[in-house]
Design a protein around this motif. Structure first.
Motif: not given
Length: 129
Positions: A5-18
């Motif tokens: 796994h690697v991470s990307v830091l996102v401000d909103d998981q739902a928006k990021a998933l879309a």
């Protein structure tokens, strides 16, 4: 040992998933609710059993500061490999993606950088030739 796994830091998981699925074309792999957030991963459809990208909330104060500093300096948070950078740029622009660096040759690769709408710059890269 291998990278799982690697991470990307996102401000909103739902928006990021879309964005990461509907625009970039990754596939959702895992979503485990953990209170307010989730363990939420996507994978490349070209390698569905490969490395998972964790869409990790950037709620820690240090994470937000780190992301802002990277963007202010024009530094990508991470990099994805594509077959053809100019073609991928055109495809993504057609989907409304904003690029901060147009395709350019750097040594033995072509690179470009775009805004992932979640607070990150992301670089795409392909070998020349």
């Amino acid at each position: 040992m291998r990278i799982g796994h690697v991470s990307v830091l996102v401000d909103d998981q739902a928006k990021a998933l879309a964005f990461y699925t509907e625009v970039l074309g990754f596939s959702k792999k895992t979503e485990v609710p953990l209170g307010e957030y989730s363990w939420l991963t996507v994978v490349s459809p070209e390698d569905p059993e490969g490395v998972e990208l964790l869409l990790e909330p950037d709620q820690h104060p240090a994470a937000a500061a780190y992301k802002k500093a990277l963007v202010a300096d024009g530094i990508p948070f991470t990099m994805f490999t594509v077959a053809d950078v100019p073609a991928e740029c055109e495809r993504l622009k057609g989907l409304g993606v904003t690029f901060t660096q147009e395709p350019m040759e750097v040594g033995s690769v072509t690179t470009a950088v775009f805004d992932d709408t979640c607070g990150n710059l992301i670089q795409i890269v392909a070998p020349l030739g």
